[in-house]
Enzyme design. Structure first.
Site, PDB file in Angstrom:
ATOM      1  N   HIS A 190      93.279  -7.880 128.982  1.00 27.14           N
ATOM      2  CA  HIS A 190      94.014  -6.534 129.223  1.00 27.14           C
ATOM      3  C   HIS A 190      92.968  -5.414 129.143  1.00 27.14           C
ATOM      4  O   HIS A 190      91.792  -5.576 128.424  1.00 27.14           O
ATOM      5  CB  HIS A 190      95.091  -6.197 128.081  1.00 27.14           C
ATOM      6  CG  HIS A 190      95.306  -4.934 128.294  1.00 27.14           C
ATOM      7  ND1 HIS A 190      96.119  -4.338 129.376  1.00 27.14           N
ATOM      8  CD2 HIS A 190      95.525  -3.846 127.344  1.00 27.14           C
ATOM      9  CE1 HIS A 190      96.403  -3.205 129.056  1.00 27.14           C
ATOM     10  NE2 HIS A 190      96.066  -2.833 127.981  1.00 27.14           N
ATOM     11  N   CYS A 250     101.360  -3.200 126.522  1.00 30.75           N
ATOM     12  CA  CYS A 250     100.251  -3.616 127.172  1.00 30.75           C
ATOM     13  C   CYS A 250     100.142  -5.300 127.237  1.00 30.75           C
ATOM     14  O   CYS A 250      99.503  -5.926 127.763  1.00 30.75           O
ATOM     15  CB  CYS A 250      98.762  -3.346 126.817  1.00 30.75           C
ATOM     16  SG  CYS A 250      98.876  -1.466 127.029  1.00 30.75           S
ATOM     17  N   ASN A 257      93.781   1.842 132.529  1.00 32.02           N
ATOM     18  CA  ASN A 257      94.727   0.853 131.811  1.00 32.02           C
ATOM     19  C   ASN A 257      96.001   0.979 132.455  1.00 32.02           C
ATOM     20  O   ASN A 257      96.735   1.916 132.396  1.00 32.02           O
ATOM     21  CB  ASN A 257      94.921   1.331 130.231  1.00 32.02           C
ATOM     22  CG  ASN A 257      95.759   0.457 129.499  1.00 32.02           C
ATOM     23  OD1 ASN A 257      96.354  -0.250 130.132  1.00 32.02           O
ATOM     24  ND2 ASN A 257      95.664   0.687 128.260  1.00 32.02           N
TER      25      ASN A 257
HETATM   26  N1  ACO Z   1      87.374  13.999 125.835  1.00 32.59           N
HETATM   27  C1  ACO Z   1      86.660  14.497 124.837  1.00 32.59           C
HETATM   28  N2  ACO Z   1      87.050  14.437 123.553  1.00 32.59           N
HETATM   29  C2  ACO Z   1      88.135  13.537 123.384  1.00 32.59           C
HETATM   30  C3  ACO Z   1      88.681  12.920 124.241  1.00 32.59           C
HETATM   31  C4  ACO Z   1      88.664  13.221 125.533  1.00 32.59           C
HETATM   32  N3  ACO Z   1      89.487  12.713 126.654  1.00 32.59           N
HETATM   33  N4  ACO Z   1      89.754  12.442 123.619  1.00 32.59           N
HETATM   34  C5  ACO Z   1      89.729  12.384 122.511  1.00 32.59           C
HETATM   35  N5  ACO Z   1      88.452  13.241 122.222  1.00 32.59           N
HETATM   36  C6  ACO Z   1      88.033  13.410 120.974  1.00 32.59           C
HETATM   37  C7  ACO Z   1      88.879  13.212 119.847  1.00 32.59           C
HETATM   38  O1  ACO Z   1      89.710  14.525 119.681  1.00 32.59           O
HETATM   39  C8  ACO Z   1      87.839  13.137 118.381  1.00 32.59           C
HETATM   40  O2  ACO Z   1      87.608  14.492 118.143  1.00 32.59           O
HETATM   41  P1  ACO Z   1      87.414  14.639 116.674  1.00 32.59           P
HETATM   42  O3  ACO Z   1      86.374  14.011 116.149  1.00 32.59           O
HETATM   43  O4  ACO Z   1      87.186  16.054 116.495  1.00 32.59           O
HETATM   44  O5  ACO Z   1      88.787  14.493 115.869  1.00 32.59           O
HETATM   45  C9  ACO Z   1      86.838  12.827 119.373  1.00 32.59           C
HETATM   46  O6  ACO Z   1      86.710  12.737 120.589  1.00 32.59           O
HETATM   47  C10 ACO Z   1      86.409  11.136 119.026  1.00 32.59           C
HETATM   48  O7  ACO Z   1      87.874  10.576 118.741  1.00 32.59           O
HETATM   49  P2  ACO Z   1      87.854   8.774 118.555  1.00 32.59           P
HETATM   50  O8  ACO Z   1      89.244   8.899 118.375  1.00 32.59           O
HETATM   51  O9  ACO Z   1      86.965   8.327 117.149  1.00 32.59           O
HETATM   52  O10 ACO Z   1      87.241   8.430 119.826  1.00 32.59           O
HETATM   53  P3  ACO Z   1      87.130   6.705 120.221  1.00 32.59           P
HETATM   54  O11 ACO Z   1      85.750   6.584 120.334  1.00 32.59           O
HETATM   55  O12 ACO Z   1      87.933   5.865 119.175  1.00 32.59           O
HETATM   56  O13 ACO Z   1      87.674   6.762 121.523  1.00 32.59           O
HETATM   57  C11 ACO Z   1      89.819   6.115 122.562  1.00 32.59           C
HETATM   58  C12 ACO Z   1      89.115   7.287 121.836  1.00 32.59           C
HETATM   59  C13 ACO Z   1      89.261   6.137 123.973  1.00 32.59           C
HETATM   60  C14 ACO Z   1      91.362   6.565 122.903  1.00 32.59           C
HETATM   61  C15 ACO Z   1      89.914   4.900 121.893  1.00 32.59           C
HETATM   62  O14 ACO Z   1      90.150   5.066 120.459  1.00 32.59           O
HETATM   63  C16 ACO Z   1      90.753   3.762 122.471  1.00 32.59           C
HETATM   64  O15 ACO Z   1      90.348   3.360 123.476  1.00 32.59           O
HETATM   65  N6  ACO Z   1      91.802   3.451 121.616  1.00 32.59           N
HETATM   66  C17 ACO Z   1      92.382   2.054 122.092  1.00 32.59           C
HETATM   67  C18 ACO Z   1      93.276   2.488 123.408  1.00 32.59           C
HETATM   68  C19 ACO Z   1      94.261   1.223 123.681  1.00 32.59           C
HETATM   69  O16 ACO Z   1      93.706   0.046 123.300  1.00 32.59           O
HETATM   70  N7  ACO Z   1      95.431   1.401 123.754  1.00 32.59           N
HETATM   71  C20 ACO Z   1      96.492   0.195 123.845  1.00 32.59           C
HETATM   72  C21 ACO Z   1      96.979   0.025 124.768  1.00 32.59           C
HETATM   73  S1  ACO Z   1      98.268   1.170 125.474  1.00 32.59           S
HETATM   74  C22 ACO Z   1      99.635   0.301 125.409  1.00 32.59           C
HETATM   75  O17 ACO Z   1      99.856  -0.620 124.858  1.00 32.59           O
HETATM   76  C23 ACO Z   1     100.662   1.356 126.145  1.00 32.59           C
END
Ligand code: ACO
Length: 332
Positions: A257, A115, A287
């Protein structure tokens, strides 16, 4: 000798995929409310490989749009550089396929910084142009993320889209209004385990076990990445401001980003960048990895949000971990 961005272009696939696709068509345990409230994503575009929509196809279309914007021909380019983590095939580079499809000459290579690919690549291309090694570089951020997603994994598959964004980087005279300013680039390879594709390289070649476990697809610990993304972007931009003797008031448009709307808003709030100066496209396109900043830039131009003399701030965080910040003064 200085370098400036002198044209832009973009390509999004036609196929629009709403959030409902994941819970209605794929039957994943997710919902509209979860996806919108946790990520800000409402819809995304996904490539259709059966119609030839690969990474190089998207890169070529974005580069053609950029050449039209510049009023130039493919033969005018000295080099083609593509930032991507989703090549058409492991060898050769997307840049070489793109060069052939455009009918261009000159050297061509890919750059891998996930990214952060656009910010890393902008710095590399600007340095080549400033040094005189190339006068005109077509730099494209292109990613075909749907080719590396596990569509059974709700943690990752809802987050990404496919796209390509291109910028032309040219040598310009010192009195030209546009400039690509120095960047700050950072990496911490200890973060690799939190966001990776574990198999498909020399360490773990693809076999039946790998395919069964979907180890050739993106694995991410979202919470860890989220925490690092916000703090790293804020810290690197603050350091950038200090080094370049800028304040947030010097920034006309913040183009971060697009990984998660909450990451963007948390970083913008901590940096005191007002919402009206922050470009958000994640709601429409999700993304798109290396394509997110150049497509957001091209869309912002089209929407009349980028004016001659504006100082634009780019900031990013991605797999590696890699992150960085850069500004450009707009000269068009
Ligand atoms: N639908 C429903 N529930 C979900 C989903 C979904 N699509 N995805 C995850 N959950 C659940 C998880 O399993 C978790 O359940 P649990 O508490 O029973 O374990 C719960 O939702 C909460 O999970 P969190 O990880 O705390 O959720 P968060 O608020 O952090 O959001 C997300 C998750 C959207 C992935 C976020 O953490 C995020 O955006 N992370 C960064 C992504 C990023 O920046 N990537 C970098 C770039 S990618 C690259 O370089 C290629």
């Amino acid at each position: 000798m200085k370098a400036a961005i002198t044209a832009t272009g973009r390509y999004f696939p036609d196929r629009e995929v709403s959030n409902a696709y994941f819970y209605e068509d794929l039957g994943l345990d997710t919902s509209e409310d979860w996806i919108v409230s946790r990520t800000g994503i409402q819809t995304r575009r996904l490539a259709d490989v059966s119609k030839g929509e690969t990474c190089s196809f998207m890169a070529t279309r974005a580069a053609e749009a950029c050449l039209r914007d510049a009023g130039l021909e493919a033969g005018d380019l000295d080099a083609i550089v593509v930032a991507t983590v989703t090549p058409d095939q492991p060898l050769p580079s997307v840049a070489c396929f793109t060069q052939a499809a455009l009918g261009a000459q000159g050297f061509a290579f890919d750059l891998v910084a996930a990214c952060s690919g656009f910010v890393y690549g902008l710095d590399v291309c600007a340095a080549m142009v400033e040094s005189g090694r190339a006068k005109r570089v077509m730099f494209i951020g292109a990613d075909h993320m749907s080719s590396i997603l596990d569509f059974n994994d709700r943690n990752t598959c809802i987050l990404f889209g496919d796209a390509a964004g291109a910028v032309l980087i040219e040598q310009v005279p010192d009195d030209h209004p546009g400039t690509i300013h120095p960047s700050i680039l950072r990496a911490d390879g200890k973060g690799a385990k939190h966001l990776q594709i574990p198999a498909g390289g020399g360490r773990l070649p693809i076999d039946a076990g790998v395919l069964a476990e979907r180890m050739n697809k993106v694995k991410q610990e979202g919470r860890v990445v989220f925490r690092h993304a916000v703090s790293s972007i804020v810290k690197v931009v603050q350091q950038y401001f200090a080094e370049q003797e800028l304040t947030v008031d010097d920034i006309d448009l913040f183009i971060p980003h697009q990984a998660n709307r909450r990451i963007i808003e948390a970083a913008a709030d901590k940096l005191r960048v007002p919402r009206e100066k922050t470009v958000i496209t994640i709601d429409r396109f999700a993304n798109t990895t290396a394509a997110s900043i150049p497509t957001a830039l091209d869309l912002a131009r089209e929407e009349g949000r980028v004016m001659k003399g504006d100082r634009l701030l780019f900031a990013t965080f991605g797999a590696g971990f890699t992150w960085g910040a850069q500004t450009v003064t707009w000269g068009l």
